[in-house]
Design a protein around this motif. Sequence first.
Motif, PDB file in Angstrom:
ATOM      1  N   VAL A   1      -6.005   8.222   4.188  1.00 59.09           N
ATOM      2  CA  VAL A   1      -4.614   7.909   4.526  1.00 59.09           C
ATOM      3  C   VAL A   1      -3.959   7.308   3.285  1.00 59.09           C
ATOM      4  O   VAL A   1      -4.569   6.465   2.608  1.00 59.09           O
ATOM      5  N   PRO A   2      -2.726   7.707   2.970  1.00 59.91           N
ATOM      6  CA  PRO A   2      -2.061   7.143   1.794  1.00 59.91           C
ATOM      7  C   PRO A   2      -1.803   5.642   1.948  1.00 59.91           C
ATOM      8  O   PRO A   2      -1.595   5.140   3.054  1.00 59.91           O
ATOM      9  N   VAL A   3      -1.825   4.938   0.841  1.00 62.44           N
ATOM     10  CA  VAL A   3      -1.442   3.534   0.774  1.00 62.44           C
ATOM     11  C   VAL A   3      -0.103   3.478   0.034  1.00 62.44           C
ATOM     12  O   VAL A   3      -0.035   3.823  -1.148  1.00 62.44           O
ATOM     13  N   THR A   4       0.942   3.088   0.721  1.00 61.77           N
ATOM     14  CA  THR A   4       2.295   3.178   0.173  1.00 61.77           C
ATOM     15  C   THR A   4       2.433   2.422  -1.146  1.00 61.77           C
ATOM     16  O   THR A   4       2.050   1.255  -1.264  1.00 61.77           O
ATOM     17  N   GLY A   5       2.966   3.120  -2.150  1.00 58.25           N
ATOM     18  CA  GLY A   5       3.288   2.507  -3.424  1.00 58.25           C
ATOM     19  C   GLY A   5       2.115   2.135  -4.290  1.00 58.25           C
ATOM     20  O   GLY A   5       2.275   1.400  -5.276  1.00 58.25           O
ATOM     21  N   SER A   6       0.932   2.637  -3.974  1.00 55.45           N
ATOM     22  CA  SER A   6      -0.257   2.240  -4.722  1.00 55.45           C
ATOM     23  C   SER A   6      -1.148   3.449  -4.980  1.00 55.45           C
ATOM     24  O   SER A   6      -1.246   4.356  -4.146  1.00 55.45           O
TER      25      SER A   6
ATOM     26  N   VAL B   1      -4.554   9.059  -8.045  1.00 55.90           N
ATOM     27  CA  VAL B   1      -4.899   9.658  -6.755  1.00 55.90           C
ATOM     28  C   VAL B   1      -4.170  10.998  -6.669  1.00 55.90           C
ATOM     29  O   VAL B   1      -2.967  11.064  -6.927  1.00 55.90           O
ATOM     30  N   VAL B   2      -4.903  12.045  -6.337  1.00 56.49           N
ATOM     31  CA  VAL B   2      -4.306  13.376  -6.194  1.00 56.49           C
ATOM     32  C   VAL B   2      -4.531  13.850  -4.767  1.00 56.49           C
ATOM     33  O   VAL B   2      -5.674  13.981  -4.307  1.00 56.49           O
ATOM     34  N   TRP B   3      -3.434  14.089  -4.079  1.00 51.93           N
ATOM     35  CA  TRP B   3      -3.489  14.597  -2.712  1.00 51.93           C
ATOM     36  C   TRP B   3      -3.403  16.118  -2.767  1.00 51.93           C
ATOM     37  O   TRP B   3      -2.331  16.690  -2.973  1.00 51.93           O
TER      38      TRP B   3
END
Length: 371
Positions: free
Chosen positions: A170-175, A190-192
Amino acid sequence: MKSVIVVGAGIWGSSLALRLADAGWEVTLVEQHKPGHVRQASAGETRLLRCAHGDDDWYARLAWQARDGWRRLEERSGEKLFHEAGMVWFAQTPDGWEHASARVLKNLDITCEVLDPADGARFFPDYRGDDLSFLLWEPHAGVVRARRATQVTAGLAVAAGVRLVRARAVPVTGSAAVEIDGEVRHADRVVWACGAWLPELFEGVPITVTKQDTLHFAVPPAWSVPETPAWVDYGASVYGHGDVDGVGMKATSDLEGPPYEPEHGERVVDTDSVERARSYLRRRFPSLADAPVLFSQVCQYPLTPDAEWLIAEVSPGVWLLGGDSGHGFKHAPALAGYVAGVLDGDHGPEGRFGLHERAPSRGLRTSGRPW
């Protein structure tokens, strides 16, 4: 040592993880299922590798580089991944997409040949081309064993030191971080690269997901790869190739399908998909008109409106890599090098790949999932 978390072990994510590990990065590759699982856009049995991309030379050059990349992966793994069977483009008009492709390929010194429609009889056991203007022959194109290539690439990445984590991220906003099972993990980048799951994780990305039915027909041995080449009819949005690994001759439509939910969507092909494919076989390869469906599979396209990819930084150190739009698989080994350069700061991504508003275009696709 620089660190990166790559989310998604499809062909793009696995290829990038391998490339970065080879370059000395500390790499974590996160996949909620397994590399090559049936829900992945990368998971069809085959994809086409071709350099023809209309009047776009950027993709043509990258595809040519990728061909060499697939060969290096074969040498490294000891496994056959790419069948260089060639490809025949069925051109319905004299000055259309295929004509532009031939001009670009010749300018790039990528081998191709413009042929008379009657020459199709050289390539196929049965063929009718009286409705065509010409054929474009790409002798160095062919078929990639897609699912196996994805699995092999992920395996090579692990062997190169990549840590493969089976989990949902799950993404962590702004980080530059991801959350896995309640634990936040940080990295320099981080590469999604999570394909059809990208739109649900990042609101507003210019990607929609469509259902695409893939069909393989039972055919005589003469219709096998590499004895017969791959083929594409851009104007009709149909493509295919001979039998690979015994799953039958691929013949399927590249028309954009209905919206699709990749995790829980029903994986049953539609009857009209079968009839569309069979109707084309009846016209182009008459002896196969009644060939039974041997294998079918539901895939999905993560589509951008203009069929250009998405390579964009959404916050410091956090990158989105997606929207392959049905023509991205074949490029993976070369694209990994390109994206690695972006992450290293060697160059920025092409402007076409940004988060800007996209205008609809059909110019790049008709490369369905494989071509």
